[in-house]
Design a protein around this motif. Structure first.
Motif, short mmCIF file in Angstrom:
data_model
loop_
_atom_site.label_atom_id
_atom_site.label_comp_id
_atom_site.label_asym_id
_atom_site.label_seq_id
_atom_site.Cartn_x
_atom_site.Cartn_y
_atom_site.Cartn_z
N SER A 26 0.82 -1.20 0.00
CA SER A 26 0.00 0.00 0.00
C SER A 26 0.86 1.25 0.00
N LEU A 27 0.46 2.24 -0.77
CA LEU A 27 1.17 3.51 -0.80
C LEU A 27 0.76 4.41 0.36
N ARG A 28 -0.18 3.98 1.16
CA ARG A 28 -0.58 4.73 2.35
C ARG A 28 0.42 4.55 3.48
N THR A 29 1.18 3.47 3.43
CA THR A 29 1.99 3.09 4.59
C THR A 29 3.47 3.21 4.29
N GLY A 30 4.20 3.68 5.27
CA GLY A 30 5.65 3.69 5.19
C GLY A 30 6.23 4.87 4.44
N ALA A 31 7.50 5.15 4.73
CA ALA A 31 8.18 6.26 4.08
C ALA A 31 8.28 6.05 2.57
N SER A 32 8.55 4.82 2.14
CA SER A 32 8.67 4.58 0.70
C SER A 32 7.33 4.69 0.00
N GLY A 33 6.26 4.24 0.65
CA GLY A 33 4.93 4.35 0.05
C GLY A 33 4.54 5.81 -0.14
N ARG A 34 4.73 6.61 0.90
CA ARG A 34 4.37 8.03 0.80
C ARG A 34 5.28 8.79 -0.17
N THR A 35 6.54 8.35 -0.26
CA THR A 35 7.45 8.99 -1.21
C THR A 35 6.96 8.79 -2.63
N ILE A 36 6.57 7.58 -2.97
CA ILE A 36 6.03 7.32 -4.31
C ILE A 36 4.73 8.07 -4.51
N LEU A 37 3.86 8.00 -3.53
CA LEU A 37 2.54 8.63 -3.62
C LEU A 37 2.65 10.13 -3.84
N ALA A 38 3.66 10.76 -3.24
CA ALA A 38 3.81 12.21 -3.32
C ALA A 38 3.98 12.71 -4.75
N TYR A 39 4.51 11.86 -5.63
CA TYR A 39 4.82 12.30 -6.98
C TYR A 39 3.89 11.70 -8.04
N LEU A 40 2.89 10.94 -7.61
CA LEU A 40 1.94 10.38 -8.56
C LEU A 40 0.91 11.42 -8.97
N PRO A 41 0.28 11.25 -10.15
CA PRO A 41 -0.80 12.16 -10.54
C PRO A 41 -1.92 12.16 -9.51
N GLU A 42 -2.64 13.26 -9.44
CA GLU A 42 -3.68 13.41 -8.42
C GLU A 42 -4.74 12.32 -8.53
N VAL A 43 -5.06 11.89 -9.74
CA VAL A 43 -6.10 10.87 -9.89
C VAL A 43 -5.70 9.58 -9.19
N LEU A 44 -4.41 9.23 -9.20
CA LEU A 44 -3.95 8.04 -8.51
C LEU A 44 -3.85 8.28 -7.01
N GLN A 45 -3.49 9.49 -6.62
CA GLN A 45 -3.46 9.82 -5.19
C GLN A 45 -4.85 9.66 -4.57
N GLN A 46 -5.86 10.12 -5.28
CA GLN A 46 -7.23 10.02 -4.76
C GLN A 46 -7.67 8.57 -4.64
N ARG A 47 -7.20 7.74 -5.55
CA ARG A 47 -7.53 6.31 -5.45
C ARG A 47 -6.95 5.72 -4.18
N VAL A 48 -5.69 6.09 -3.88
CA VAL A 48 -5.05 5.57 -2.68
C VAL A 48 -5.72 6.11 -1.42
N LEU A 49 -6.09 7.38 -1.43
CA LEU A 49 -6.75 7.97 -0.27
C LEU A 49 -8.08 7.29 0.03
N ALA A 50 -8.70 6.73 -1.00
CA ALA A 50 -9.99 6.05 -0.80
C ALA A 50 -9.82 4.64 -0.25
N GLU A 51 -8.58 4.14 -0.24
CA GLU A 51 -8.34 2.78 0.27
C GLU A 51 -8.31 2.77 1.80
N PRO A 52 -8.68 1.65 2.40
CA PRO A 52 -8.55 1.56 3.87
C PRO A 52 -7.09 1.37 4.25
N VAL A 53 -6.75 1.76 5.46
CA VAL A 53 -5.40 1.51 5.98
C VAL A 53 -5.25 0.01 6.21
#
Length: 293
Positions: free
Chosen positions: A171-198
């Motif tokens: 999951s890109l919600r968890t961990g430093a590496s997940g958030r690092t990748i998530l930070a640079y993804l397009p917003e549409v993919l960020q929103q998909r991850v934000l909608a996922e449960p932890v």
């Protein structure tokens, strides 16, 4: 957030509105025919990556690229015969799987030598555990561990299970590496991850509030790295830095140490992690041919 696709600077007014768009509907800017047919084709291909999702119509792509709807439609129709696009429903198109084959070919051998970089990071950080995460090839909103340098360490003895490596850390919600990748993804993919449960197995330091998570992503982009405090697993802290190829996020280098050994990541660990990520980013950078140098 995300990388917005820019069209050619040679723009012309949109004289002919698409029949399905009401008059006065705002667009992303003046429409353009582009400086060349090749440029327009590349813009349309890139639009599918920016928009995300499974399929899109000419109107959506026109809004993102700044091209005329009629130009986009002709490119899509031509691309069907060239096996670049496929029509999945009336008025909806998507990239063919042949696009994935092109991507795999482009990535071939780009990470040769990654193991040596991870071993250097391990040595520079007092035998920290070094991992290489890349964006999962079959999902732009997940990550996959593709290499590691842990010495003779038995991950099970360190309290890590296959579930930790393959499930929680996907999951890109968890961990430093997940958030690092998530930070640079397009917003549409960020929103998909934000909608996922932890993930249920996540550590006590995981970001559970979406606003706090988004704020952390802005910090990652500002600093160029992320620090994690027991996000994936209790008792482990981390530092991660992004791997960027041609301006796009491809993955992250992660340095993991026990909380008892590294309650806060020192500057030396941060700099070593950033340098390892920078080296792997150079592996993916385009290099001029000898006769172009």
């Amino acid at each position: 957030m995300g990388h917005h696709i820019t069209a050619s600077q040679s723009t012309v007014p949109d004289a002919a509105q698409h029949a399905g768009r009401p008059k006065g509907t705002p667009s992303t800017g003046s429409r353009t025919s582009g400086s060349s047919h090749a440029e327009r084709v590349f813009l349309v291909q890139a639009a599918f990556a920016e928009l995300g999702g499974s399929a899109h119509g000419p109107g959506e792509i026109a809004e993102v690229t700044g091209l005329d709807d009629s130009v986009v439609y002709r490119i899509l129709q031509s691309g069907i015969y060239q096996r670049i696009f496929e029509r999945v429903d009336r008025g909806l198109y998507r990239l063919r799987t042949s696009a994935a084959q092109l991507a795999f070919t482009a990535l071939d051998h780009r990470l040769d030598g990654a193991q040596a970089v991870l071993r250097q990071l391990r040595a520079a950080t007092g035998n920290g555990l070094a991992f290489l995460y890349m964006v999962a090839p079959f999902s732009g909103a997940q990550r996959q561990c593709v290499d590691m340098a842990v010495g003779d360490s038995d991950l099970a003895e360190l309290g890590m299970t296959p579930r930790d490596v393959l499930s929680v850390t996907r999951s890109l919600r968890t961990g430093a590496s997940g958030r690092t990748i998530l930070a640079y993804l397009p917003e549409v993919l960020q929103q998909r991850v934000l909608a996922e449960p932890v993930p249920e197995q996540a550590g006590p330091g995981v970001y559970r509030d979406n606003d706090a998570l988004l704020a952390s992503l802005a910090e990652v982009r500002d600093l160029g790295y992320a620090l994690g405090y027991e996000e994936c697993m209790a008792g482990w802290n981390s530092c991660a830095a992004p791997i960027m190829w041609d301006g796009s996020i491809m993955g992250a280098v992660l340095l993991l140490k026990l909380k008892s050994v590294m309650p806060v990541a020192p500057d030396g660990v941060i700099e070593a992690t950033k340098e390892a990520a920078a080296e792997l980013s150079r592996y993916g950078a385009a290099r001029p041919a000898a006769d172009d140098a």
